[in-house]
Motif scaffolding. Structure first.
Motif, PDB file in Angstrom:
ATOM      1  N   HIS A  92     -75.381 -61.895  50.120  1.00  0.00           N
ATOM      2  CA  HIS A  92     -74.534 -61.588  48.955  1.00  0.00           C
ATOM      3  C   HIS A  92     -75.036 -60.404  48.134  1.00  0.00           C
ATOM      4  CE1 HIS A  92     -72.272 -65.214  49.724  1.00  0.00           C
ATOM      5  NE2 HIS A  92     -73.367 -65.941  49.665  1.00  0.00           N
ATOM      6  N   GLN A  93     -75.936 -59.615  48.705  1.00  0.00           N
ATOM      7  CA  GLN A  93     -76.567 -58.538  47.947  1.00  0.00           C
ATOM      8  C   GLN A  93     -75.560 -57.583  47.312  1.00  0.00           C
ATOM      9  OE1 GLN A  93     -79.378 -56.158  50.133  1.00  0.00           O
ATOM     10  NE2 GLN A  93     -80.031 -55.020  48.351  1.00  0.00           N
ATOM     11  N   VAL A  94     -74.599 -57.108  48.094  1.00  0.00           N
ATOM     12  CA  VAL A  94     -73.630 -56.141  47.573  1.00  0.00           C
ATOM     13  C   VAL A  94     -72.833 -56.746  46.422  1.00  0.00           C
ATOM     14  CG1 VAL A  94     -71.574 -54.773  48.109  1.00  0.00           C
ATOM     15  CG2 VAL A  94     -73.465 -54.885  49.750  1.00  0.00           C
ATOM     16  N   LEU A  95     -72.348 -57.969  46.620  1.00  0.00           N
ATOM     17  CA  LEU A  95     -71.569 -58.661  45.577  1.00  0.00           C
ATOM     18  C   LEU A  95     -72.388 -58.851  44.306  1.00  0.00           C
ATOM     19  CD1 LEU A  95     -69.045 -60.250  44.664  1.00  0.00           C
ATOM     20  CD2 LEU A  95     -70.042 -62.268  45.757  1.00  0.00           C
ATOM     21  N   LEU A  96     -73.638 -59.286  44.456  1.00  0.00           N
ATOM     22  CA  LEU A  96     -74.504 -59.540  43.297  1.00  0.00           C
ATOM     23  C   LEU A  96     -74.870 -58.244  42.581  1.00  0.00           C
ATOM     24  CD1 LEU A  96     -76.837 -62.265  44.868  1.00  0.00           C
ATOM     25  CD2 LEU A  96     -75.021 -62.645  43.195  1.00  0.00           C
ATOM     26  N   VAL A  97     -75.094 -57.180  43.346  1.00  0.00           N
ATOM     27  CA  VAL A  97     -75.397 -55.879  42.732  1.00  0.00           C
ATOM     28  C   VAL A  97     -74.189 -55.382  41.944  1.00  0.00           C
ATOM     29  CG1 VAL A  97     -75.860 -53.433  43.211  1.00  0.00           C
ATOM     30  CG2 VAL A  97     -77.197 -55.207  44.371  1.00  0.00           C
ATOM     31  N   GLN A  98     -73.001 -55.486  42.554  1.00  0.00           N
ATOM     32  CA  GLN A  98     -71.779 -55.045  41.870  1.00  0.00           C
ATOM     33  C   GLN A  98     -71.519 -55.853  40.596  1.00  0.00           C
ATOM     34  OE1 GLN A  98     -68.890 -55.424  45.032  1.00  0.00           O
ATOM     35  NE2 GLN A  98     -69.218 -53.334  45.768  1.00  0.00           N
ATOM     36  N   ALA A  99     -71.868 -57.143  40.646  1.00  0.00           N
ATOM     37  CA  ALA A  99     -71.662 -58.014  39.478  1.00  0.00           C
ATOM     38  C   ALA A  99     -72.740 -57.803  38.412  1.00  0.00           C
ATOM     39  CB  ALA A  99     -71.642 -59.473  39.917  1.00  0.00           C
ATOM     40  N   GLY A 100     -73.824 -57.140  38.798  1.00  0.00           N
ATOM     41  CA  GLY A 100     -74.924 -56.911  37.857  1.00  0.00           C
ATOM     42  C   GLY A 100     -75.862 -58.092  37.704  1.00  0.00           C
ATOM     43  N   THR A 101     -75.836 -59.002  38.685  1.00  0.00           N
ATOM     44  CA  THR A 101     -76.674 -60.212  38.580  1.00  0.00           C
ATOM     45  C   THR A 101     -77.787 -60.276  39.636  1.00  0.00           C
ATOM     46  OG1 THR A 101     -75.083 -61.423  39.939  1.00  0.00           O
ATOM     47  CG2 THR A 101     -74.842 -61.597  37.543  1.00  0.00           C
ATOM     48  N   TYR A 102     -77.879 -59.267  40.491  1.00  0.00           N
ATOM     49  CA  TYR A 102     -78.855 -59.323  41.593  1.00  0.00           C
ATOM     50  C   TYR A 102     -80.289 -59.476  41.088  1.00  0.00           C
ATOM     51  CZ  TYR A 102     -81.451 -58.216  45.823  1.00  0.00           C
ATOM     52  OH  TYR A 102     -82.333 -58.280  46.876  1.00  0.00           O
ATOM     53  N   LEU A 103     -80.657 -58.683  40.102  1.00  0.00           N
ATOM     54  CA  LEU A 103     -82.038 -58.730  39.603  1.00  0.00           C
ATOM     55  C   LEU A 103     -82.354 -60.073  38.947  1.00  0.00           C
ATOM     56  CD1 LEU A 103     -82.457 -55.115  38.171  1.00  0.00           C
ATOM     57  CD2 LEU A 103     -83.300 -56.023  40.342  1.00  0.00           C
ATOM     58  N   LEU A 104     -81.347 -60.688  38.332  1.00  0.00           N
ATOM     59  CA  LEU A 104     -81.550 -62.017  37.742  1.00  0.00           C
ATOM     60  C   LEU A 104     -81.806 -63.043  38.847  1.00  0.00           C
ATOM     61  CD1 LEU A 104     -78.699 -62.153  35.055  1.00  0.00           C
ATOM     62  CD2 LEU A 104     -81.132 -61.735  34.662  1.00  0.00           C
ATOM     63  N   ILE A 105     -80.987 -62.990  39.898  1.00  0.00           N
ATOM     64  CA  ILE A 105     -81.123 -63.940  40.997  1.00  0.00           C
ATOM     65  C   ILE A 105     -82.441 -63.730  41.731  1.00  0.00           C
ATOM     66  CG2 ILE A 105     -80.127 -64.675  43.201  1.00  0.00           C
ATOM     67  CD1 ILE A 105     -78.510 -65.571  40.786  1.00  0.00           C
ATOM     68  N   GLU A 106     -82.848 -62.482  41.853  1.00  0.00           N
ATOM     69  CA  GLU A 106     -84.095 -62.160  42.555  1.00  0.00           C
ATOM     70  C   GLU A 106     -85.293 -62.839  41.894  1.00  0.00           C
ATOM     71  OE1 GLU A 106     -85.613 -58.131  44.761  1.00  0.00           O
ATOM     72  OE2 GLU A 106     -85.273 -58.010  42.610  1.00  0.00           O
ATOM     73  N   LYS A 107     -85.214 -62.994  40.566  1.00  0.00           N
ATOM     74  CA  LYS A 107     -86.309 -63.632  39.825  1.00  0.00           C
ATOM     75  C   LYS A 107     -86.464 -65.112  40.173  1.00  0.00           C
ATOM     76  CE  LYS A 107     -86.141 -60.622  35.777  1.00  0.00           C
ATOM     77  NZ  LYS A 107     -87.526 -60.128  35.866  1.00  0.00           N
ATOM     78  N   LEU A 108     -85.448 -65.699  40.801  1.00  0.00           N
ATOM     79  CA  LEU A 108     -85.494 -67.128  41.151  1.00  0.00           C
ATOM     80  C   LEU A 108     -86.405 -67.426  42.330  1.00  0.00           C
ATOM     81  CD1 LEU A 108     -81.699 -67.900  40.708  1.00  0.00           C
ATOM     82  CD2 LEU A 108     -83.547 -68.790  39.281  1.00  0.00           C
ATOM     83  N   GLN A 109     -86.859 -66.394  43.025  1.00  0.00           N
ATOM     84  CA  GLN A 109     -87.722 -66.618  44.185  1.00  0.00           C
ATOM     85  C   GLN A 109     -88.966 -67.435  43.824  1.00  0.00           C
ATOM     86  OE1 GLN A 109     -88.439 -63.253  46.902  1.00  0.00           O
ATOM     87  NE2 GLN A 109     -86.816 -62.180  45.808  1.00  0.00           N
TER      88      GLN A 109
END
Length: 201
Positions: A92-109
């Motif tokens: 879902h990288q492209v979708l999350l980047v477009q939504a502006g939430t990728y970096l937030l989700i990445e922190k969940l690792q």
């Protein structure tokens, strides 16, 4: 409501997740009940913020607002399935980047690693109650390998040290013995107490 929504988004980007939660939750509560698209917009940010604070969304909520890209992410967090979380990030990288939430989700690792390591520590404590607070790092490595994730000794030590530094785990590494020595109480504190932001930022 609009002001609170954008304030919440800015606070999330600034890594002030508790205040972001307050503003986005207010926006959601006070959004018109028929404004489905606006609620979905708010939830797109509120759900990652909530997950960073340890509150996972229900499948029903994700399906209702068509935010199922968060489903596997939530499952990965719930079960300590780091591989599932990483795969979902990739898919879902492209979708999350477009939504502006990728970096937030990445922190969940780190939260997923914490959950997995907590499960390992609980199994270890059940098998070796006399050494419940001393968990060999090799057990964490084995758990990761079961998920297809390989980390060498140094990488694993750095990961565990980062979890300790950011307060996901209370304890210390005994390097000579290659053991994680856990605190006697509250070794895995609530996610709301961890250091989520960049400590060097």
């Amino acid at each position: 409501v609009t002001f609170r929504y954008y304030t919440g988004r800015l606070l999330a980007y600034d890594e002030d997740f508790i205040k972001a939660d307050e503003h986005l939750s207010y926006a959601l509560r006070n959004c018109h009940r028929d404004a489905h698209a606006n609620k979905r917009r708010i939830l797109r940010y509120l759900i990652p913020v909530k997950m960073l604070l340890g509150v996972l969304p229900t499948d029903a909520l994700l399906k209702q607002y068509k935010l199922t890209e968060y489903s596997d992410i939530a499952q990965g967090l719930r079960h300590g399935n780091v591989a599932l979380l990483l795969k979902s990030l990739e898919v879902h990288q492209v979708l999350l980047v477009q939504a502006g939430t990728y970096l937030l989700i990445e922190k969940l690792q780190l939260a997923a690693y914490r959950r997995l390591f907590k499960k390992v520590a609980l199994v270890h404590a059940a098998i070796n109650p006399s050494k419940a607070s001393q968990v060999h790092l090799g057990l964490f490595s084995a758990a990761l390998e079961l998920q297809g994730i390989t980390k060498d000794e140094i990488e694993l030590q750095c990961l565990v040290a980062n979890l300790i530094y950011r307060k996901y785990i209370k304890g210390y590494i005994a390097l000579k013995q290659k053991v994680l020595v856990l605190a006697k109480t509250d070794a895995f504190p609530p996610l709301s107490t961890v250091q989520l932001g960049d400590p060097f930022g």
